[in-house]
Scaffold this motif. Structure first.
Motif, mmCIF file in Angstrom:
data_model
loop_
_atom_site.group_PDB
_atom_site.id
_atom_site.type_symbol
_atom_site.label_atom_id
_atom_site.label_comp_id
_atom_site.label_asym_id
_atom_site.label_seq_id
_atom_site.Cartn_x
_atom_site.Cartn_y
_atom_site.Cartn_z
ATOM 1 N N ALA A 248 0.634 -1.245 0.003
ATOM 2 C CA ALA A 248 0.297 0.006 -0.446
ATOM 3 C C ALA A 248 0.652 1.079 0.094
ATOM 4 C CB ALA A 248 -1.086 -0.397 0.899
ATOM 5 N N ASP A 249 1.608 0.960 0.988
ATOM 6 C CA ASP A 249 3.351 2.243 0.600
ATOM 7 C C ASP A 249 4.550 2.174 1.433
ATOM 8 O OD1 ASP A 249 3.417 2.912 3.694
ATOM 9 O OD2 ASP A 249 1.022 2.945 3.598
ATOM 10 N N PRO A 250 4.756 3.166 1.439
ATOM 11 C CA PRO A 250 6.291 2.280 1.604
ATOM 12 C C PRO A 250 6.907 1.755 2.767
ATOM 13 C CG PRO A 250 6.730 4.090 0.560
ATOM 14 C CD PRO A 250 5.219 4.193 0.720
ATOM 15 N N ALA A 251 5.788 2.423 3.707
ATOM 16 C CA ALA A 251 5.898 1.213 5.010
ATOM 17 C C ALA A 251 6.130 0.132 4.936
ATOM 18 C CB ALA A 251 5.003 1.249 6.107
ATOM 19 N N ALA A 252 5.694 -0.756 3.831
ATOM 20 C CA ALA A 252 5.729 -1.905 3.692
ATOM 21 C C ALA A 252 7.154 -3.116 3.476
ATOM 22 C CB ALA A 252 4.719 -2.821 2.457
ATOM 23 N N LEU A 253 8.470 -1.109 3.286
ATOM 24 C CA LEU A 253 9.719 -1.735 3.209
ATOM 25 C C LEU A 253 9.294 -3.077 4.360
ATOM 26 C CD1 LEU A 253 11.044 -1.823 0.951
ATOM 27 C CD2 LEU A 253 12.271 0.689 2.738
ATOM 28 N N ALA A 254 9.366 -2.566 6.052
ATOM 29 C CA ALA A 254 9.468 -3.555 7.127
ATOM 30 C C ALA A 254 9.862 -4.688 7.699
ATOM 31 C CB ALA A 254 8.391 -3.156 8.177
ATOM 32 N N GLY A 255 10.968 -4.526 7.433
ATOM 33 C CA GLY A 255 11.397 -6.492 7.492
ATOM 34 C C GLY A 255 11.158 -7.156 6.357
ATOM 35 N N ALA A 256 11.292 -6.541 5.433
ATOM 36 C CA ALA A 256 12.252 -7.203 4.083
ATOM 37 C C ALA A 256 13.771 -7.391 3.837
ATOM 38 C CB ALA A 256 11.678 -5.844 3.128
ATOM 39 N N ASP A 257 13.500 -8.477 3.756
ATOM 40 C CA ASP A 257 15.416 -8.704 3.918
ATOM 41 C C ASP A 257 15.436 -8.588 1.913
ATOM 42 O OD1 ASP A 257 15.315 -11.030 5.648
ATOM 43 O OD2 ASP A 257 13.581 -11.416 4.798
ATOM 44 N N LEU A 258 14.620 -8.718 1.365
ATOM 45 C CA LEU A 258 15.065 -7.761 -0.703
ATOM 46 C C LEU A 258 14.151 -7.145 -1.115
ATOM 47 C CD1 LEU A 258 17.716 -8.844 -2.495
ATOM 48 C CD2 LEU A 258 16.104 -10.602 -3.322
ATOM 49 N N VAL A 259 14.747 -6.232 -1.917
ATOM 50 C CA VAL A 259 13.949 -5.560 -2.594
ATOM 51 C C VAL A 259 14.133 -5.658 -3.973
ATOM 52 C CG1 VAL A 259 12.487 -3.295 -2.833
ATOM 53 C CG2 VAL A 259 13.455 -3.499 -0.299
ATOM 54 N N LEU A 260 13.220 -5.952 -5.006
ATOM 55 C CA LEU A 260 14.196 -5.831 -6.225
ATOM 56 C C LEU A 260 13.172 -4.786 -7.466
ATOM 57 C CD1 LEU A 260 14.655 -6.784 -8.693
ATOM 58 C CD2 LEU A 260 13.231 -8.365 -9.598
ATOM 59 N N LEU A 261 13.736 -3.843 -8.077
ATOM 60 C CA LEU A 261 12.727 -3.010 -8.698
ATOM 61 C C LEU A 261 13.118 -3.298 -9.950
ATOM 62 C CD1 LEU A 261 14.913 0.326 -7.141
ATOM 63 C CD2 LEU A 261 13.346 -0.653 -6.085
ATOM 64 N N ALA A 262 12.226 -3.664 -10.956
ATOM 65 C CA ALA A 262 12.286 -4.165 -12.061
ATOM 66 C C ALA A 262 11.233 -3.171 -12.473
ATOM 67 C CB ALA A 262 11.668 -5.288 -11.932
ATOM 68 N N VAL A 263 11.832 -1.574 -12.831
ATOM 69 C CA VAL A 263 11.361 -0.852 -13.304
ATOM 70 C C VAL A 263 11.554 0.082 -14.387
ATOM 71 C CG1 VAL A 263 9.723 -0.606 -11.338
ATOM 72 C CG2 VAL A 263 11.646 0.820 -11.580
ATOM 73 N N PRO A 264 11.327 1.255 -14.962
ATOM 74 C CA PRO A 264 12.281 1.381 -16.062
ATOM 75 C C PRO A 264 13.110 2.252 -15.053
ATOM 76 C CG PRO A 264 9.636 1.645 -17.152
ATOM 77 C CD PRO A 264 10.308 1.222 -15.570
ATOM 78 N N VAL A 265 14.332 2.404 -16.137
ATOM 79 C CA VAL A 265 15.408 2.946 -14.999
ATOM 80 C C VAL A 265 15.414 4.482 -14.676
ATOM 81 C CG1 VAL A 265 17.462 0.946 -15.999
ATOM 82 C CG2 VAL A 265 17.223 3.148 -17.178
ATOM 83 N N ALA A 266 14.614 5.175 -15.028
ATOM 84 C CA ALA A 266 14.656 6.708 -14.881
ATOM 85 C C ALA A 266 14.064 6.888 -13.692
ATOM 86 C CB ALA A 266 13.831 6.850 -16.477
ATOM 87 N N GLN A 267 13.232 5.360 -13.194
ATOM 88 C CA GLN A 267 12.201 5.612 -11.944
ATOM 89 C C GLN A 267 12.743 5.044 -11.006
ATOM 90 O OE1 GLN A 267 7.948 3.615 -12.821
ATOM 91 N NE2 GLN A 267 8.446 3.666 -14.449
ATOM 92 N N THR A 268 14.106 4.802 -11.548
ATOM 93 C CA THR A 268 15.035 4.316 -9.821
ATOM 94 C C THR A 268 15.281 5.377 -9.099
ATOM 95 O OG1 THR A 268 16.538 3.350 -11.323
ATOM 96 C CG2 THR A 268 17.232 3.449 -9.577
ATOM 97 N N ALA A 269 15.816 6.401 -8.705
ATOM 98 C CA ALA A 269 15.832 7.408 -7.584
ATOM 99 C C ALA A 269 14.946 7.994 -7.623
ATOM 100 C CB ALA A 269 16.697 9.041 -8.755
ATOM 101 N N PRO A 270 13.367 7.943 -8.239
ATOM 102 C CA PRO A 270 11.882 7.854 -6.908
ATOM 103 C C PRO A 270 11.372 7.663 -6.429
ATOM 104 C CG PRO A 270 11.923 8.690 -9.722
ATOM 105 C CD PRO A 270 13.183 8.091 -9.156
#
Lengths: 303, 303
Positions: free
Chosen positions: B57-79
């Motif tokens: 739902a929101d970035p708070a979902a990151l809590a407790g994550a071991d691994l995050v994969l960004l599978a998005v167009p490279v220009a979206q990496t920074a945002p």
């Protein structure tokens, strides 16, 4: 169906000539096929495989032939016609399967002179990545285009007989002038072959070529598939269609200069427009032209 | 096998991100997958298909994550990294799947600052011609290369965790610097994409385009297959890897000038040598590199 061909003589009994013979046989459209090949092994193999019914020993085998197909590199057109001319009967029609047409027409006129009306030039747009008699398929031309490129001196009957034979193999008959044919194929076939050979050669000559090839993947494989074709054949085609090909190469180099300027200027909108136009044009082609053809054999990937 | 990932968060649940999640699940290498996607439909579909276990739902979902994969167009990496940073725990490792790496590394360093060691950049060399969650396959990466491009500030443990996850999906792990990665892929992937788009756009803009497309055949189809890829994605890749790509484009244009001179001078031997070198280099590549990879899914044709 048109009247069956009594006697067909094929020069070059590999993929192209062999598939023509097999297609006609499968359609019951030919009674006897005589095959010639530079490679004695190939002729023997074609006989074993039932592609041909006898091996031609010398040009006298032309006696009584209704149709002759030259399925040989285009540079061999003139020498073969020279051998055939003394044995060419008035009712015999000769056709060919070369990838270039103005040079073949020039060769036929030069050799056959007043009898050049008996030569009806053509080009079947089909192929496979493998060659030789073993590669020949009765269905190779099914749903594929055959482009007849008549000369003014061809009779309507001669054009019809050649077209009917390819139609019996399942081909869709198209007609272009030899000049239009060569301009069209310079753009959609000959230029891409040059570009693919140029890319692989360029990469292979770099000092870090091994590293580069290590990471080449499926996109590279498909882009360069046509660089797997016979270098000799493509040297001959390039030379035979040199003028039209130079024109297409110059237009493409101008296009690359334009794209380079966009990239150098980091002009995202211009690049997006160019890429999108390319993508959409390709998709329209796939949806309309490609969809109109029969499903290809899985390994059909060269023309 | 490495210890299973407790919680994986995937940004972009289409072909690339979805196949990573499915591959890990098939290997029993992940317990819970949270998915984010710009397109709410795609996230819902990924949930239905069992690719993800819950929608973030929101970035708070990151809590407790071991691994995050960004599978998005490279220009979206920074945002995306900017949104994640306030929620980034010390044990969480972030990786990505972008086709360019120096720009992604620069974005990660700029946004994550002292914590950029938690970002391990990478690039899986696999794809299909279709996209979205429906296109995701547990076996997409089996036998394919994953290139990790570590930063000096990455710990050996962080690099090993990312590599182990891709290895669990069946990928063969390779390592390059971000700069070498971008130089290599400029040559074997990015340049061919530009050349294919340029050819189709060039043909589509000619006054007799309809006639030309009418006769384009299987060689043209394969040569231009990569021009079916997303124009937006390739604009971004071109801009992100502009410098290396300009170098490759210039080298290729010099190669075309050389080939043009051969053609203009009707230099058959020189053309034959260039074509043969290209054909042979490609065949060696097919025989060695390609043969070392697992058989690809039939429609794998883009990277």
């Amino acid at each position: 169906m048109a009247e069956a061909i009594g006697k067909l003589v094929v020069f070059g009994v590999g993929l192209i000539g062999g598939s023509f013979a097999l297609g006609l046989k499968a359609a019951g459209a030919v009674r006897h096929v005589v095959g010639f090949d530079r490679a004695p092994d190939a002729a023997a193999r074609a006989l074993e495989l039932g592609i041909i019914d006898s091996i031609g020993a010398d040009p006298a085998a032309l006696a009584g032939a209704d149709l002759v197909l030259l399925a040989v590199p285009v540079a061999q057109t003139a020498p073969i016609l020279r051998q055939l001319l003394p044995h060419l009967e008035a009712h015999t029609i000769i056709t060919d399967a070369g990838s270039t047409k103005t040079d073949v027409v020039a060769a036929a006129r030069s050799v056959l002179g007043a009898r050049s009306g008996q030569f009806v030039p053509g080009h079947p747009i089909a192929g496979r990545e493998i060659n030789g008699p073993e590669a020949a398929l009765a269905g190779l031309y099914r749903g594929k285009k055959f482009v007849v490129t008549p000369q003014p001196e061809n009779s309507a009957d001669a054009i019809a007989r050649v077209s009917a034979a390819w139609a019996a193999c399942g081909a869709l008959i198209h007609s272009l002038t030899p000049e239009d044919h060569d301009r069209v194929f310079a753009a959609v076939s000959h230029l891409p072959h040059l570009l693919a050979y140029a890319l692989v050669d360029d990469i292979a000559n770099k000092p870090h070529a091994a590293l580069l090839f290590q990471y080449a993947a499926s996109g590279f494989r498909d882009f360069t598939r046509i660089a797997g074709a016979s270098p000799e054949m493509w040297r001959d085609i390039s030379l035979a269609n040199r003028s039209a090909l130079l024109g297409e190469l110059d237009a493409y180099m101008a296009q690359l200069h334009k794209l380079r300027a966009m990239l150098d200027g980091a002009d995202g909108p211009a690049m997006l427009a160019l890429f999108a136009n390319g993508q959409q044009a390709r998709q329209r082609w796939i949806d309309t032209i490609e969809a109109a053809e029969a499903p290809r054999p899985q390994d059909t990937a060269a023309e």
